[in-house]
Design a protein around this motif. Structure first.
Motif, PDB file in Angstrom:
ATOM      1  N   ASP A 252       0.804  -1.241   0.000  1.00 38.98           N
ATOM      2  CA  ASP A 252       0.000   0.000   0.000  1.00 38.98           C
ATOM      3  C   ASP A 252       0.832   1.284   0.000  1.00 38.98           C
ATOM      4  O   ASP A 252       0.339   2.337   0.426  1.00 38.98           O
ATOM      5  N   LEU A 253       2.056   1.219  -0.477  1.00 38.54           N
ATOM      6  CA  LEU A 253       2.911   2.412  -0.461  1.00 38.54           C
ATOM      7  C   LEU A 253       2.879   3.123  -1.808  1.00 38.54           C
ATOM      8  O   LEU A 253       3.289   2.579  -2.815  1.00 38.54           O
ATOM      9  N   ARG A 254       2.379   4.342  -1.814  1.00 38.70           N
ATOM     10  CA  ARG A 254       2.465   5.171  -3.008  1.00 38.70           C
ATOM     11  C   ARG A 254       3.821   5.890  -3.001  1.00 38.70           C
ATOM     12  O   ARG A 254       4.552   5.804  -2.010  1.00 38.70           O
ATOM     13  N   PRO A 255       4.182   6.629  -4.043  1.00 37.67           N
ATOM     14  CA  PRO A 255       5.495   7.303  -4.064  1.00 37.67           C
ATOM     15  C   PRO A 255       5.549   8.499  -3.108  1.00 37.67           C
ATOM     16  O   PRO A 255       5.781   9.629  -3.497  1.00 37.67           O
ATOM     17  N   GLU A 256       5.282   8.214  -1.837  1.00 37.77           N
ATOM     18  CA  GLU A 256       5.246   9.246  -0.795  1.00 37.77           C
ATOM     19  C   GLU A 256       6.536   9.138   0.003  1.00 37.77           C
ATOM     20  O   GLU A 256       6.549   8.699   1.152  1.00 37.77           O
ATOM     21  N   LEU A 257       7.642   9.518  -0.625  1.00 38.86           N
ATOM     22  CA  LEU A 257       8.970   9.343  -0.054  1.00 38.86           C
ATOM     23  C   LEU A 257       9.809  10.577  -0.325  1.00 38.86           C
ATOM     24  O   LEU A 257       9.545  11.313  -1.282  1.00 38.86           O
ATOM     25  N   GLY A 258      10.832  10.790   0.500  1.00 38.30           N
ATOM     26  CA  GLY A 258      11.696  11.942   0.276  1.00 38.30           C
ATOM     27  C   GLY A 258      12.325  11.930  -1.101  1.00 38.30           C
ATOM     28  O   GLY A 258      12.383  12.965  -1.776  1.00 38.30           O
ATOM     29  N   CYS A 259      12.778  10.769  -1.553  1.00 43.21           N
ATOM     30  CA  CYS A 259      13.437  10.685  -2.861  1.00 43.21           C
ATOM     31  C   CYS A 259      12.481  10.934  -4.014  1.00 43.21           C
ATOM     32  O   CYS A 259      12.909  11.223  -5.138  1.00 43.21           O
ATOM     33  N   TYR A 260      11.172  10.845  -3.752  1.00 45.91           N
ATOM     34  CA  TYR A 260      10.168  11.164  -4.779  1.00 45.91           C
ATOM     35  C   TYR A 260       9.635  12.588  -4.634  1.00 45.91           C
ATOM     36  O   TYR A 260       8.675  12.963  -5.302  1.00 45.91           O
ATOM     37  N   GLY A 261      10.253  13.364  -3.765  1.00 41.53           N
ATOM     38  CA  GLY A 261       9.906  14.780  -3.676  1.00 41.53           C
ATOM     39  C   GLY A 261       9.009  15.173  -2.528  1.00 41.53           C
ATOM     40  O   GLY A 261       8.694  16.355  -2.373  1.00 41.53           O
ATOM     41  N   ASN A 262       8.602  14.216  -1.683  1.00 41.64           N
ATOM     42  CA  ASN A 262       7.777  14.571  -0.539  1.00 41.64           C
ATOM     43  C   ASN A 262       8.638  15.266   0.521  1.00 41.64           C
ATOM     44  O   ASN A 262       9.680  14.748   0.922  1.00 41.64           O
ATOM     45  N   LYS A 263       8.204  16.442   0.978  1.00 42.79           N
ATOM     46  CA  LYS A 263       9.004  17.264   1.898  1.00 42.79           C
ATOM     47  C   LYS A 263       8.742  16.955   3.369  1.00 42.79           C
ATOM     48  O   LYS A 263       9.449  17.452   4.242  1.00 42.79           O
ATOM     49  N   ILE A 264       7.737  16.144   3.652  1.00 40.14           N
ATOM     50  CA  ILE A 264       7.373  15.880   5.039  1.00 40.14           C
ATOM     51  C   ILE A 264       7.863  14.511   5.498  1.00 40.14           C
ATOM     52  O   ILE A 264       8.381  14.366   6.600  1.00 40.14           O
TER      53      ILE A 264
ATOM     54  N   SER B 134       6.525  -1.387  -4.412  1.00 40.02           N
ATOM     55  CA  SER B 134       5.244  -1.534  -3.729  1.00 40.02           C
ATOM     56  C   SER B 134       4.275  -2.273  -4.632  1.00 40.02           C
ATOM     57  O   SER B 134       4.387  -2.218  -5.856  1.00 40.02           O
ATOM     58  N   ASP B 135       3.314  -2.969  -4.007  1.00 42.58           N
ATOM     59  CA  ASP B 135       2.349  -3.712  -4.826  1.00 42.58           C
ATOM     60  C   ASP B 135       1.343  -2.795  -5.512  1.00 42.58           C
ATOM     61  O   ASP B 135       0.807  -3.130  -6.573  1.00 42.58           O
ATOM     62  N   HIS B 136       1.083  -1.616  -4.941  1.00 43.03           N
ATOM     63  CA  HIS B 136       0.171  -0.628  -5.539  1.00 43.03           C
ATOM     64  C   HIS B 136       0.154   0.601  -4.643  1.00 43.03           C
ATOM     65  O   HIS B 136       0.774   0.612  -3.580  1.00 43.03           O
TER      66      HIS B 136
ATOM     67  N   GLN C  96      -0.028  -3.491 -12.002  1.00 48.03           N
ATOM     68  CA  GLN C  96      -0.972  -3.980 -13.014  1.00 48.03           C
ATOM     69  C   GLN C  96      -2.414  -4.016 -12.517  1.00 48.03           C
ATOM     70  O   GLN C  96      -3.355  -4.004 -13.302  1.00 48.03           O
ATOM     71  N   GLU C  97      -2.583  -4.057 -11.200  1.00 48.59           N
ATOM     72  CA  GLU C  97      -3.919  -3.983 -10.608  1.00 48.59           C
ATOM     73  C   GLU C  97      -3.767  -3.497  -9.180  1.00 48.59           C
ATOM     74  O   GLU C  97      -2.899  -3.985  -8.450  1.00 48.59           O
ATOM     75  N   ALA C  98      -4.603  -2.573  -8.765  1.00 47.44           N
ATOM     76  CA  ALA C  98      -4.453  -1.940  -7.453  1.00 47.44           C
ATOM     77  C   ALA C  98      -5.170  -2.718  -6.364  1.00 47.44           C
ATOM     78  O   ALA C  98      -6.083  -2.224  -5.695  1.00 47.44           O
ATOM     79  N   ILE C  99      -4.716  -3.954  -6.163  1.00 45.96           N
ATOM     80  CA  ILE C  99      -5.195  -4.783  -5.069  1.00 45.96           C
ATOM     81  C   ILE C  99      -4.132  -5.854  -4.824  1.00 45.96           C
ATOM     82  O   ILE C  99      -3.456  -6.301  -5.756  1.00 45.96           O
ATOM     83  N   CYS C 100      -3.993  -6.260  -3.555  1.00 47.88           N
ATOM     84  CA  CYS C 100      -2.813  -7.043  -3.152  1.00 47.88           C
ATOM     85  C   CYS C 100      -2.608  -8.339  -3.925  1.00 47.88           C
ATOM     86  O   CYS C 100      -1.558  -8.543  -4.545  1.00 47.88           O
ATOM     87  N   ALA C 101      -3.545  -9.273  -3.835  1.00 46.56           N
ATOM     88  CA  ALA C 101      -3.294 -10.629  -4.333  1.00 46.56           C
ATOM     89  C   ALA C 101      -2.968 -10.668  -5.817  1.00 46.56           C
ATOM     90  O   ALA C 101      -1.941 -11.228  -6.219  1.00 46.56           O
TER      91      ALA C 101
ATOM     92  N   TYR D  85      -8.535 -11.806 -10.250  1.00 49.54           N
ATOM     93  CA  TYR D  85      -8.626 -10.359 -10.063  1.00 49.54           C
ATOM     94  C   TYR D  85      -8.978  -9.942  -8.644  1.00 49.54           C
ATOM     95  O   TYR D  85      -9.021  -8.754  -8.349  1.00 49.54           O
ATOM     96  N   SER D  86      -9.269 -10.888  -7.774  1.00 47.51           N
ATOM     97  CA  SER D  86      -9.693 -10.550  -6.418  1.00 47.51           C
ATOM     98  C   SER D  86      -8.675 -11.062  -5.405  1.00 47.51           C
ATOM     99  O   SER D  86      -7.740 -11.792  -5.744  1.00 47.51           O
ATOM    100  N   ILE D  87      -8.891 -10.716  -4.136  1.00 45.86           N
ATOM    101  CA  ILE D  87      -7.988 -11.178  -3.082  1.00 45.86           C
ATOM    102  C   ILE D  87      -8.373 -12.548  -2.554  1.00 45.86           C
ATOM    103  O   ILE D  87      -7.693 -13.100  -1.685  1.00 45.86           O
ATOM    104  N   PHE D  88      -9.444 -13.138  -3.058  1.00 53.41           N
ATOM    105  CA  PHE D  88      -9.994 -14.338  -2.436  1.00 53.41           C
ATOM    106  C   PHE D  88      -9.470 -15.650  -3.023  1.00 53.41           C
ATOM    107  O   PHE D  88      -9.722 -16.710  -2.466  1.00 53.41           O
TER     108      PHE D  88
END
Length: 482
Positions: A35-47, A309-311, A69-74, A92-95
């Motif tokens: 569940d990690l988006r590009p919310e990192l210092g190296c991607y420009g996030n200042k906080i 990250s997976d998505h 390729q799909e925004a869900i874990c499995a 396509y699902s987590i089940f």
């Protein structure tokens, strides 16, 4: 006699050469984060505080345009570990676990194990703990429990005793050591395993569950942030959005203390964002421990490191809290590759604007390790790791289903994101979306499909989407998890 000696020397030389080649084949460590988006210092996030991930980016190549390729874990993890897109796998699902439907597919750990590598899975790698278990030489599965505070555990027990189906609190920050929470213990397992296999060729996946819900991390990571620094995103869905484009965010609704309906009030929103950021700093520290171990064991010189990250994930954008969509915010992911330090021409402190995808990991590692090429959907991006400015693919592709009939197919060319919603059963177009997309996501708020100014762009994007998802083939894509 001389001939015998010569032949013996040749045999010894060949044996030595093969042993040396085996030694020189790189090891691989992949940090697979949830569940990690590009919310990192190296991607420009200042906080955000992410010094170890930022250091890896300086020691390698950071990909700005990397996509799941799909925004869900499995399904995302299956795609990563098979090198095949979800529409080829049909799950396509987590089940639905991979091996419950596909006994025949050759997975990355299975392939590397067959090639003489020690394969290691620590933490959350596949979504289903025991999926494909036999493909790993060492398998340390993810742990389930995420809470440590007595009051949190008491809440969970009381809900269970009352017959209420609910998770514990959505965030927690106990004043404990890192290994009181499960990612810290997974890190300890990874370090212990590295000591055991340091003289072997290995492929290791370290699966870190944070910043997936619940946003739980030791208090010292929570204390790195000031709640007042967080901005509450606009709780507004894009204009003229397709009715199924966004998901109701039941994932967060299942946590104690979260209202069952309606938007979140701003103070709770900031608490959750605070927890998300603290979780990022927590897993950053865990990654740093594993990296230090690679250095201490003199393994880094022959080990490629990948961070991915997976998505992505929405932390309040559009009033939503989940992934489960085709929006840029959910499919754009961090992807960093750092070659083994002994590689003489290694590229460092570089950023690539090339379109790469999570499905590219398998073929990349095959080429890196000099193993027999496989028939996979992804492309090896090793040429980009060695030369980040190479001309590459013109787009990246993802999909997301809505029930058993409707599938959303999407692509980006860097400026626009285009999505078609397709009824696979009736084989017809239901709706389309065209958005500006950029790293701050806030331009992805008006569907431009009917704007006369952008009709030429819409036609171009439609053709681009059709290259990966031909209209005459969409209804034939399998769906094995009905």
């Amino acid at each position: 006699m001389i001939g015998i000696k010569r032949n013996l020397l040749l045999i010894l030389g060949l044996s030595f050469g093969l042993a040396l080649y085996a030694q020189q084949q790189p090891n691989v460590v992949v940090f697979l984060v949830d569940d990690l988006r590009p919310e990192l210092g190296c991607y420009g996030n200042k906080i955000v505080k992410s010094p170890n991930i930022d250091a890896l980016a300086k020691d390698g190549v950071l990909f700005k345009k990397a996509y799941a390729q799909e925004a869900i874990c499995a399904p995302s993890r299956m795609s990563i570990l098979t090198g095949l897109r979800p529409e080829r796998i049909g799950i396509y699902s987590i089940f639905t676990p991979l091996r419950s439907k596909h006994k025949e597919l050759l997975t990355m750990p299975q392939f590397f194990k067959n090639q003489g590598y020690t394969t290691v899975s620590v933490g959350k790698v596949y979504h289903h703990t025991n999926d494909d278990k036999d493909s790993w030489s060492t398998h340390v599965p993810k742990e389930v429990n995420s809470w440590v505070l007595p009051e949190s555990l008491a809440i969970i027990d009381s809900l269970k005793n009352a017959g209420i189906k609910s998770n514990g609190p959505a965030f927690e920050f106990a004043d404990v050591e890192d290994d009181a929470y499960k990612d810290g213990r997974a890190t300890n397992d990874a370090i212990e395993t590295l000591h055991k296999i340091k003289d072997e060729k290995f492929l290791m996946f370290v699966g870190l569950t944070k910043p997936h819900l619940p946003f739980n991390a030791p208090k010292k990571y929570w204390d790195m942030y000031n709640k007042s620094d967080f901005i509450v995103p606009a709780k507004v869905a894009p204009k003229d959005i397709y009715k199924l484009a966004l998901t109701n965010w039941g994932e967060l609704r299942n946590y104690y203390g979260i209202p069952k309906e309606g938007p979140l009030e701003d103070d709770l929103t900031k608490d959750l964002i605070h927890g998300y950021y603290a979780s990022i700093s927590y897993i950053d520290a865990q990654m740093g421990k594993v990296m230090k171990t690679l250095e201490d064991l003199d393994l880094r010189k022959n080990t490629m490191v990948v961070f991915m990250s997976d998505h992505g994930y929405k932390i309040g954008e559009y009033g939503a809290w989940c992934k489960h969509s085709n929006f840029e915010i959910d499919v754009n992911v961090p992807f960093i590759v750092s070659r083994e330090t002994s590689y003489k021409n290694r590229v460092t402190n570089a950023t690539s604007q090339a379109f790469v995808e999570n499905v590219d990991l398998f073929p990349t590692l095959v080429e890196l390790c000099g193993l027999p090429k496989q028939s996979l959907d992804g492309n090896s991006i090793l040429p980009l790791v060695n030369n980040p400015n190479l001309k590459w693919e013109e787009a990246a592709y993802s999909l997301y289903p809505r029930g058993k009939k409707i599938m959303g197919f999407t692509c980006t060319n860097g400026k626009f994101r285009y999505t078609e919603w397709w009824n696979n059963k009736e084989n017809k177009l239901m709706d389309k979306e065209l958005y500006f997309c950029n790293q701050d996501y806030m331009n992805e708020n008006v569907n431009l499909k009917n704007n006369p100014t952008y009709q030429k762009e819409l036609i171009k994007m439609e053709k681009l989407l059709d290259k990966q998802f031909p209209k005459n083939q969409r209804s034939s894509y399998p769906q094995l998890d009905k």
